[in-house]
Design an enzyme around this catalytic site. Structure first.
Site, PDB file in Angstrom:
ATOM      1  N   ASP A  12       0.792  -1.245   0.000  1.00  0.00           N
ATOM      2  CA  ASP A  12       0.000   0.000   0.000  1.00  0.00           C
ATOM      3  C   ASP A  12       0.827   1.299   0.000  1.00  0.00           C
ATOM      4  O   ASP A  12       0.526   2.238   0.744  1.00  0.00           O
ATOM      5  CB  ASP A  12      -0.967   0.006   1.198  1.00  0.00           C
ATOM      6  N   ASP A  53      -4.407  -0.850  -1.762  1.00  0.00           N
ATOM      7  CA  ASP A  53      -5.713  -0.782  -1.130  1.00  0.00           C
ATOM      8  C   ASP A  53      -6.634  -0.233  -2.226  1.00  0.00           C
ATOM      9  O   ASP A  53      -6.286   0.760  -2.890  1.00  0.00           O
ATOM     10  CB  ASP A  53      -5.611   0.192   0.056  1.00  0.00           C
ATOM     11  N   HIS A  55     -10.549   0.389  -2.718  1.00  0.00           N
ATOM     12  CA  HIS A  55     -11.910   0.317  -2.172  1.00  0.00           C
ATOM     13  C   HIS A  55     -12.964   0.919  -3.102  1.00  0.00           C
ATOM     14  O   HIS A  55     -12.724   1.954  -3.737  1.00  0.00           O
ATOM     15  CB  HIS A  55     -11.983   1.102  -0.857  1.00  0.00           C
ATOM     16  N   SER A  61     -15.309   0.687   5.605  1.00  0.00           N
ATOM     17  CA  SER A  61     -14.280   1.281   6.480  1.00  0.00           C
ATOM     18  C   SER A  61     -14.263   2.805   6.441  1.00  0.00           C
ATOM     19  O   SER A  61     -13.513   3.435   7.193  1.00  0.00           O
ATOM     20  CB  SER A  61     -12.889   0.759   6.112  1.00  0.00           C
ATOM     21  N   HIS A  98     -10.423   6.826   1.570  1.00  0.00           N
ATOM     22  CA  HIS A  98      -9.050   6.650   1.062  1.00  0.00           C
ATOM     23  C   HIS A  98      -9.013   5.556   0.005  1.00  0.00           C
ATOM     24  O   HIS A  98      -9.817   4.627   0.021  1.00  0.00           O
ATOM     25  CB  HIS A  98      -8.093   6.286   2.210  1.00  0.00           C
ATOM     26  N   LYS A 123      -6.517  -5.089  -3.345  1.00  0.00           N
ATOM     27  CA  LYS A 123      -7.195  -5.718  -2.209  1.00  0.00           C
ATOM     28  C   LYS A 123      -8.213  -4.748  -1.623  1.00  0.00           C
ATOM     29  O   LYS A 123      -8.113  -3.545  -1.845  1.00  0.00           O
ATOM     30  CB  LYS A 123      -6.176  -6.108  -1.144  1.00  0.00           C
ATOM     31  N   GLU A 130     -13.656  -5.161   5.996  1.00  0.00           N
ATOM     32  CA  GLU A 130     -12.333  -4.542   6.032  1.00  0.00           C
ATOM     33  C   GLU A 130     -11.331  -5.602   5.600  1.00  0.00           C
ATOM     34  O   GLU A 130     -11.531  -6.794   5.815  1.00  0.00           O
ATOM     35  CB  GLU A 130     -12.046  -4.053   7.459  1.00  0.00           C
ATOM     36  N   ALA A 167       0.498   0.448   6.313  1.00  0.00           N
ATOM     37  CA  ALA A 167       1.086   1.001   7.518  1.00  0.00           C
ATOM     38  C   ALA A 167       1.491  -0.153   8.431  1.00  0.00           C
ATOM     39  O   ALA A 167       0.816  -1.172   8.487  1.00  0.00           O
ATOM     40  CB  ALA A 167       0.071   1.887   8.227  1.00  0.00           C
ATOM     41  N   CYS A 171      -1.919  -2.634   7.744  1.00  0.00           N
ATOM     42  CA  CYS A 171      -1.848  -3.567   6.615  1.00  0.00           C
ATOM     43  C   CYS A 171      -0.556  -4.370   6.564  1.00  0.00           C
ATOM     44  O   CYS A 171      -0.564  -5.532   6.162  1.00  0.00           O
ATOM     45  CB  CYS A 171      -2.111  -2.825   5.315  1.00  0.00           C
TER      46      CYS A 171
HETATM   47  C1  VGL Z   1      -4.569   0.719   5.772  1.00  0.00           C
HETATM   48  C2  VGL Z   1      -6.103   1.732   7.148  1.00  0.00           C
HETATM   49  C3  VGL Z   1      -7.097   1.527   6.212  1.00  0.00           C
HETATM   50  C4  VGL Z   1      -3.149   0.307   5.545  1.00  0.00           C
HETATM   51  C5  VGL Z   1      -5.549   0.491   4.832  1.00  0.00           C
HETATM   52  O1  VGL Z   1      -2.739   0.176   4.367  1.00  0.00           O
HETATM   53  O2  VGL Z   1      -2.423   0.107   6.554  1.00  0.00           O
HETATM   54  N1  VGL Z   1      -4.854   1.323   6.926  1.00  0.00           N
HETATM   55  N2  VGL Z   1      -6.811   0.902   5.064  1.00  0.00           N
HETATM   56 ZN    ZN Z   2      -8.255   0.790   3.479  1.00  0.00          ZN
END
Ligand code: VGL
Ligand code: ZN
Length: 224
Positions: A12, A53, A55, A61, A98, A123, A130, A167, A171
């Site tokens: 990500d 990521d 979505h 989320s 996001h 993903k 989530e 992060a 993730c």
């Molecule tokens: C993530 C919060 C929501 C990540 C993804 O990539 O860590 N964190 N979606």
């Molecule tokens: Zn996300």
């Protein structure tokens, strides 16, 4: 024969997770790119994968998709129910909008040396769940929303994975933990990841990952 190839999983590394403009910017998110580009150039990795990521706009989320008063990003939580097994559920943190599919915030950051990446895997497309892990949704019963990642690693005879990116406490952590579950020898490259919560979140996440057999190394340790 046991699988012996080595994979780099870049989680990500997208605009929305990076300063200065990301909606869910992780402090220092861009600073890890030179280290990750160094790893991409290293001969020790047979397979290099970047995840995104990805979505839909109505994803569960996003805080804005929930009614007041439980619609405060970073603070509110929502209950996520397994659509295939309604007795299974858990509470999850809500986020700013996001990484919406095809939005500029979902782009991989351009500093990433994408020419060395073999495969990009999306993903988090199922709006009902989530999915921090790049492997699948957290529900095991039945497992679903699986990404292309497990199959791709298996097809390429991967036995060992190094996880980097964003992060660390969400993730990266979920991806590393699923990698262990799927039988991979799993490392996190500590200087090639940043946490949403660099204090307590980092410390707790590292301890939890180590307790599951994930090893922490520095990029310097693994240069081929
Ligand atoms: C993530 C919060 C929501 C990540 C993804 O990539 O860590 N964190 N979606
Ligand atoms: Zn996300």
């Amino acid at each position: 024969m046991t699988d012996s190839k080595v994979a780099l999983l870049i989680v990500d590394l997208q605009e929305d997770f990076c300063p200065p403009n990301g909606s869910l910017a992780v402090s220092g998110g861009r600073e890890i790119v030179p280290i990750i580009n160094g790893l991409l150039a290293s001969p020790i990795f047979h397979v290099k994968v970047a995840t995104k990521d990805w979505h839909p706009a109505d994803h569960i989320s996003f805080a804005t998709n929930h009614p007041e008063p439980n619609n405060r990003p970073f603070e509110s939580f929502a209950k996520i129910v397994n659509p295939h097994n309604p007795s299974e559920s858990y509470e999850t943190r809500l986020w700013p909008v996001h990484c919406v599919q095809d939005s500029s915030g979902a782009n991989l950051i351009p500093e990433l040396d994408i020419a060395r990446v073999d495969k990009v895997i999306e993903k988090g497309q199922d709006k009902r769940v989530e999915m921090y892990s790049a492997f699948c949704s957290p529900f095991e019963n039945p497992p679903f929303a699986r990404s292309e990642l497990p199959g791709y690693l298996k097809d390429n005879a991967v036995g060992k994975v190094y996880v980097v990116g964003l992060a660390m406490d969400y993730c990266v952590k979920a991806t590393a933990e699923d990698a262990v579950k799927e039988g991979f020898t799993t490392f996190v490259v500590e200087d090639a990841t940043k946490a949403v919560d660099p204090g307590e979140g980092w410390t707790r996440s590292k301890a939890e990952m180590e307790s599951k057999g994930i090893r922490f190394v520095s990029a310097e340790d693994i240069k081929g």
